[in-house]
Motif scaffolding. Structure first.
Motif, PDB file in Angstrom:
ATOM      1  N   ALA A 162     -21.974   6.788  11.156  1.00 21.72           N
ATOM      2  CA  ALA A 162     -21.732   6.585  12.590  1.00 21.72           C
ATOM      3  C   ALA A 162     -22.557   7.567  13.397  1.00 21.72           C
ATOM      4  O   ALA A 162     -22.857   8.681  12.936  1.00 21.72           O
ATOM      5  N   ILE A 163     -22.971   7.135  14.568  1.00 18.42           N
ATOM      6  CA  ILE A 163     -23.616   8.035  15.520  1.00 18.42           C
ATOM      7  C   ILE A 163     -22.966   7.822  16.888  1.00 18.42           C
ATOM      8  O   ILE A 163     -22.283   6.820  17.124  1.00 18.42           O
ATOM      9  N   ARG A 164     -23.179   8.776  17.763  1.00 15.42           N
ATOM     10  CA  ARG A 164     -22.722   8.642  19.140  1.00 15.42           C
ATOM     11  C   ARG A 164     -23.827   9.117  20.063  1.00 15.42           C
ATOM     12  O   ARG A 164     -24.295  10.249  19.948  1.00 15.42           O
ATOM     13  N   ILE A 165     -24.263   8.241  20.943  1.00 10.50           N
ATOM     14  CA  ILE A 165     -25.301   8.555  21.917  1.00 10.50           C
ATOM     15  C   ILE A 165     -24.633   8.783  23.269  1.00 10.50           C
ATOM     16  O   ILE A 165     -23.960   7.891  23.799  1.00 10.50           O
ATOM     17  N   ARG A 166     -24.823   9.971  23.823  1.00  2.87           N
ATOM     18  CA  ARG A 166     -24.205  10.329  25.096  1.00  2.87           C
ATOM     19  C   ARG A 166     -25.295  10.569  26.134  1.00  2.87           C
ATOM     20  O   ARG A 166     -26.150  11.454  25.976  1.00  2.87           O
ATOM     21  N   GLU A 167     -25.285   9.764  27.183  1.00  2.00           N
ATOM     22  CA  GLU A 167     -26.275   9.896  28.247  1.00  2.00           C
ATOM     23  C   GLU A 167     -25.907  11.032  29.199  1.00  2.00           C
ATOM     24  O   GLU A 167     -24.727  11.330  29.406  1.00  2.00           O
ATOM     25  N   ALA A 168     -26.938  11.662  29.771  1.00  3.91           N
ATOM     26  CA  ALA A 168     -26.720  12.755  30.702  1.00  3.91           C
ATOM     27  C   ALA A 168     -25.972  12.267  31.942  1.00  3.91           C
ATOM     28  O   ALA A 168     -26.089  11.100  32.339  1.00  3.91           O
ATOM     29  N   THR A 215     -27.001  -2.970  22.435  1.00  4.49           N
ATOM     30  CA  THR A 215     -27.358  -2.531  23.775  1.00  4.49           C
ATOM     31  C   THR A 215     -26.355  -1.489  24.258  1.00  4.49           C
ATOM     32  O   THR A 215     -25.181  -1.511  23.880  1.00  4.49           O
ATOM     33  N   GLY A 216     -26.827  -0.577  25.111  1.00  6.53           N
ATOM     34  CA  GLY A 216     -25.965   0.415  25.731  1.00  6.53           C
ATOM     35  C   GLY A 216     -25.676   1.600  24.836  1.00  6.53           C
ATOM     36  O   GLY A 216     -25.672   1.498  23.613  1.00  6.53           O
ATOM     37  N   ALA A 217     -25.448   2.761  25.449  1.00  9.32           N
ATOM     38  CA  ALA A 217     -25.127   3.971  24.699  1.00  9.32           C
ATOM     39  C   ALA A 217     -23.658   3.973  24.283  1.00  9.32           C
ATOM     40  O   ALA A 217     -22.872   3.125  24.702  1.00  9.32           O
ATOM     41  N   GLY A 218     -23.306   4.929  23.433  1.00  6.83           N
ATOM     42  CA  GLY A 218     -21.932   5.038  22.983  1.00  6.83           C
ATOM     43  C   GLY A 218     -21.848   5.242  21.487  1.00  6.83           C
ATOM     44  O   GLY A 218     -22.774   5.746  20.855  1.00  6.83           O
ATOM     45  N   ALA A 219     -20.721   4.841  20.903  1.00  9.75           N
ATOM     46  CA  ALA A 219     -20.487   5.001  19.468  1.00  9.75           C
ATOM     47  C   ALA A 219     -21.019   3.790  18.708  1.00  9.75           C
ATOM     48  O   ALA A 219     -20.873   2.650  19.143  1.00  9.75           O
ATOM     49  N   ILE A 220     -21.646   4.051  17.572  1.00 10.41           N
ATOM     50  CA  ILE A 220     -22.262   3.003  16.752  1.00 10.41           C
ATOM     51  C   ILE A 220     -21.903   3.278  15.304  1.00 10.41           C
ATOM     52  O   ILE A 220     -22.102   4.398  14.814  1.00 10.41           O
ATOM     53  N   THR A 221     -21.386   2.291  14.591  1.00  8.49           N
ATOM     54  CA  THR A 221     -21.061   2.464  13.176  1.00  8.49           C
ATOM     55  C   THR A 221     -21.871   1.488  12.340  1.00  8.49           C
ATOM     56  O   THR A 221     -22.330   0.448  12.817  1.00  8.49           O
ATOM     57  N   THR A 228     -22.455  -4.074  15.725  1.00  8.81           N
ATOM     58  CA  THR A 228     -22.579  -3.622  17.101  1.00  8.81           C
ATOM     59  C   THR A 228     -21.656  -2.442  17.340  1.00  8.81           C
ATOM     60  O   THR A 228     -20.785  -2.141  16.540  1.00  8.81           O
ATOM     61  N   ALA A 229     -21.855  -1.776  18.472  1.00  2.89           N
ATOM     62  CA  ALA A 229     -21.104  -0.557  18.752  1.00  2.89           C
ATOM     63  C   ALA A 229     -19.637  -0.855  18.993  1.00  2.89           C
ATOM     64  O   ALA A 229     -19.303  -1.703  19.811  1.00  2.89           O
ATOM     65  N   PRO A 230     -18.713  -0.161  18.300  1.00  5.65           N
ATOM     66  CA  PRO A 230     -17.292  -0.356  18.511  1.00  5.65           C
ATOM     67  C   PRO A 230     -16.811   0.504  19.674  1.00  5.65           C
ATOM     68  O   PRO A 230     -17.460   1.464  20.058  1.00  5.65           O
ATOM     69  N   PRO A 231     -15.647   0.207  20.234  1.00  5.06           N
ATOM     70  CA  PRO A 231     -15.159   1.007  21.343  1.00  5.06           C
ATOM     71  C   PRO A 231     -14.620   2.368  20.914  1.00  5.06           C
ATOM     72  O   PRO A 231     -14.566   3.282  21.720  1.00  5.06           O
ATOM     73  N   THR A 232     -14.181   2.519  19.665  1.00  4.57           N
ATOM     74  CA  THR A 232     -13.601   3.784  19.233  1.00  4.57           C
ATOM     75  C   THR A 232     -14.704   4.806  18.955  1.00  4.57           C
ATOM     76  O   THR A 232     -15.820   4.460  18.597  1.00  4.57           O
ATOM     77  N   GLN A 233     -14.378   6.096  19.115  1.00  2.00           N
ATOM     78  CA  GLN A 233     -15.342   7.161  18.908  1.00  2.00           C
ATOM     79  C   GLN A 233     -15.248   7.680  17.475  1.00  2.00           C
ATOM     80  O   GLN A 233     -14.158   7.758  16.913  1.00  2.00           O
ATOM     81  N   PRO A 234     -16.360   8.065  16.870  1.00  2.00           N
ATOM     82  CA  PRO A 234     -16.308   8.616  15.516  1.00  2.00           C
ATOM     83  C   PRO A 234     -15.608   9.961  15.520  1.00  2.00           C
ATOM     84  O   PRO A 234     -15.549  10.665  16.523  1.00  2.00           O
ATOM     85  N   SER A 235     -15.059  10.329  14.365  1.00  2.00           N
ATOM     86  CA  SER A 235     -14.350  11.595  14.240  1.00  2.00           C
ATOM     87  C   SER A 235     -14.944  12.393  13.091  1.00  2.00           C
ATOM     88  O   SER A 235     -15.708  11.884  12.278  1.00  2.00           O
ATOM     89  N   GLY A 236     -14.561  13.677  13.033  1.00  2.00           N
ATOM     90  CA  GLY A 236     -15.057  14.543  11.984  1.00  2.00           C
ATOM     91  C   GLY A 236     -16.098  15.509  12.516  1.00  2.00           C
ATOM     92  O   GLY A 236     -16.221  15.747  13.725  1.00  2.00           O
TER      93      GLY A 236
END
Length: 517
Positions: free
Chosen positions: A450-456, A481-487, A389-397
C-alpha cells in the motif's frame, strides 16, 4: 519547497474475438484514435492516417502488440493498437506471421503500413524498450512514454534510440509522446528521435524530449543526405546536450518549440541542410542554432524566435554559431498550412500540452488551449488484467518511506525528492511540468502492499491519472485517478514509482508514504 500556513476518441465497440494465445482484445472497425489529424510534413505525400478505418486491438504487453500486427490479413491492413500499461523486456517477444516481421525486446514496425499505436487509460510506457520503424509507411505513434532505452549495458534495445526510423520510411506522425533517457552516450544511451537512410514526411508534435545527451538526428553520417521534410512543433526539449535536431542535408521546419537547458548545441544544420526556425523560445542554453562540429555548412531561415539567456561561442574551425544575432541565410518555403503561436507564450502553451498523458490537448494557434477538444482516448474494452483502484480506508503500520531514498523524473524549481519522504506536510516535491514520476527506494528488498499520496495544502485535487510501478520489473501494480490511499498485491521490491500521467495544474506531493500492509 516550503509552503506558507476524457472525451472518448473511439466509439464504443463490441468485442469480436480474442487472440487464442495472447489474449489480445479485438474490436469492431472504427476511426483512428488520432482524431485531430496529422500536422506538418506528415500531411504531405498523400497524408498520414495510420490505422483509421481498420480494426481496433487492445494490448497490455509487447507480445500482444506484436500479435496484433501478425494477426492482420496483410501487412497493409489498417489497425489501431490501444496500449495500456508498461511494455518491457519481460513481456515483449517476437510473434510470427505473414503480415509482420517482429523481434524480441523492441517494438519493430518493419515492412508494414497503416498502423496506429496509441496509449490509452492510465497510459502506455515503453520501459527500456524502443520503437523501431523500418521500411514502413503511414504510421501514427501517439500518447506514449518511451524511456531509458540503451545501446550498451543491460538491457539493450533498438540501438539505444527511444524512437528510431530508417531505410525507406515515409509518412509518420509522432504526437504527444514523452521520450526520455537518464544520461548520455557514456551512460549507454543514444538518440531520442533518430531518422536515417531515406526517412521523409515525418512530424513530431506536442512531445517532450528530455534528460539525454542527444535529442535526435536526421541522417546517420555525412554521406546520408536522403532524409528530409520533417516538422517539429510544440515540443519541449529539456536538459539535452545537443542534436535538437542534427540535420544532415534535407529540409526541416521547427516552430513553437520550447528549448531549455541545451548545454552544447541545439539545431545543428550541416551538409547543406535547410532549417526553417519560427517562433521558438530558447532559454538557458548555448549555441542553439548554427553549424557545429564540421565546416560543411548548413542554412537557416529565422523569424520570431526569443533567445532568453542564450550564450554563443566564438566562430572558428568546425564551429559556426548563428548568434549572437541570428539572421536568415536562406529561404525555406513551407508547403502546408500552419498557425503560429507567438514565441512569448510558447513556454506556457507547451507546458500545458506537450507530452503523454496531457489529454491530446493542442494550441489553437492563438496562444490558448481550447477546453472543448479531444482528450486522451478512453480504452474501448476492459483490459485482460486490471490493477486495483484506491480504497477509501488509509493504510496502517510503519511508514517505510521514512529513512528510505527518493528520486524521480524531474523536480520543479525549489523542490526536492526528499521533501516527499520527510514527514513534513509543509514541504513538497513537484515535477517540472504537470506530469512526472517520484520513486521511493531501499538498499535491499522490502515488501510493500500500500502507498498513500498526500498533496500539499491548497493543491488537493490536482493529481489526475496515475500508475504505481514496480521499478525493478516494470510491472504496473495499480492505476487510477486522484491522490490518496492505494493498495495492491504485496510485492517485494527495491524501488516503487508513482507516475503522474495526467493532472489539473502542477502537482505538489507533500508525502509519499509506503506500507507493508
Amino acid at each position: 519547497m516550503k509552503r506558507p500556513t476524457a472525451i472518448r476518441l473511439c466509439a464504443a465497440a463490441t468485442t469480436t474475438a480474442l487472440a487464442a494465445v495472447t489474449g489480445v482484445v479485438l474490436l469492431m472497425p472504427q476511426a483512428s484514435a488520432a482524431a485531430t489529424g496529422a500536422t506538418g510534413y506528415a500531411t504531405m505525400n498523400g497524408g498520414t492516417t495510420g490505422g483509421a478505418g481498420g480494426q481496433t486491438v487492445r494490448a497490455t504487453t509487447g507480445t500482444e502488440i506484436n500479435a496484433a500486427l501478425c494477426n492482420r490479413a496483410s501487412s497493409s491492413t489498417p489497425i489501431t493498437i490501444e496500449v495500456e500499461g508498461t511494455v518491457n523486456h519481460g513481456n515483449t517477444s517476437s510473434v510470427s506471421g505473414s503480415s509482420c516481421d517482429t523481434a524480441d525486446d523492441e517494438i519493430d514496425l518493419k515492412k508494414i503500413s497503416n498502423v496506429t499505436i496509441v496509449g490509452v487509460g492510465g497510459g502506455a510506457v515503453f520501459d527500456q524498450l524502443g520503437i523501431h520503424v523500418r521500411e514502413s509507411s503511414n504510421i501514427i505513434i501517439q500518447n506514449v512514454t518511451v524511456r531509458n532505452v540503451k545501446k550498451s549495458g543491460t538491457p539493450t534495445s533498438n540501438g539505444g534510440d527511444a524512437i528510431g526510423m530508417e531505410s525507406d520510411v515515409h509518412n509518420v506522425w509522432v504526437d504527444h509522446a514523452t521520450l526520455e533517457a537518464s544520461g548520455g552516450e557514456d551512460d549507454g544511451y543514444d538518440g531520442l528521435f533518430d531518422l536515417k537512410d531515406n526517412v521523409q514526411y515525418v512530424t513530431l508534435s506536442y512531445s517532450i524530449l528530455r534528460d539525454s545527451g542527444r535529442g535526435g538526428l536526421i541522417g546517420h553520417s555525412d554521406s546520408d543526405l536522403s532524409s528530409s521534410f520533417i516538422t517539429f512543433h510544440h515540443n519541449l526539449y529539456q536538459d539535452i546536450d545537443s542534436r535538437t535536431p542534427l540535420l544532415r542535408g534535407g529540409t526541416t521546419h521547427s516552430y513553437d518549440n520550447y528549448y531549455v537547458g541545451l548545454t552544447k548545441s541545439g539545431i545543428n544544420s550541416r551538409m547543406g541542410g535547410h532549417a526553417r526556425v519560427d517562433n521558438n523560445y530558447f532559454k538557458d542554453s548555448r549555441d542553439v542554432l548554427g553549424t557545429f562540429y564540421t565546416d560543411e555548412l548548413g542554412y537557416w531561415q529565422v523569424s520570431g524566435n526569443i533567445y532568453d539567456n542564450v550564450t554563443w561561442t566564438a566562430p572558428g574551425s568546425e564551429n559556426h554559431p548563428a548568434g549572437p544575432d541570428p539572421q536568415s541565410n536562406t529561404t525555406v518555403t513551407i508547403p502546408y498550412p500552419y498557425a503560429l503561436d507567438a514565441a512569448s507564450c510558447v513556454p506556457d502553451i507547451v507546458g500545458r500540452t506537450a507530452g503523454a498523458g496531457k489529454g491530446l490537448k493542442v494550441s489553437d494557434g492563438n496562444c490558448s488551449v481550447p477546453t472543448s477538444q479531444p482528450t486522451t482516448p478512453t480504452p474501448t474494452a476492459t483490459p485482460t488484467t486490471t490493477g486495483p483502484t484506491a480504497p477509501p480506508t488509509q493504510p496502517s503500520g510503519t511508514n517505510l518511506s521514512i529513512g528510505a531514498g527518493a528520486d524521480g523524473s524531474s523536480k520543479g524549481g525549489g523542490t526536492s525528492y526528499g521533501n516527499a519522504i520527510d514527514s513534513d506536510m509543509s514541504t513538497y516535491w513537484s515535477p517540472n511540468g504537470s506530469t512526472g514520476s517520484l520513486s521511493v527506494k531501499w538498499p535491499s528488498p522490502v515488501t510493500v502492499s500500500a502507498i498513500r499520496i498526500r498533496e500539499a495544502s491548497g493543491t488537493e485535487g490536482r493529481i489526475g491519472s496515475w500508475r504505481v510501478v514496480d521499478h525493478d520489473t516494470g510491472a504496473v501494480l495499480a492505476s487510477g485517478t486522484g491522490a490518496g490511499a492505494i493498495t495492491f498485491a504485496a510485492t517485494s521490491l527495491r524501488k516503487i514509482t508513482f507516475e503522474i500521467t495526467g493532472s489539473n495544474g502542477t502537482p505538489e506531493v507533500a508525502e509519499y508514504e509506503t506500507y507493508a500492509g
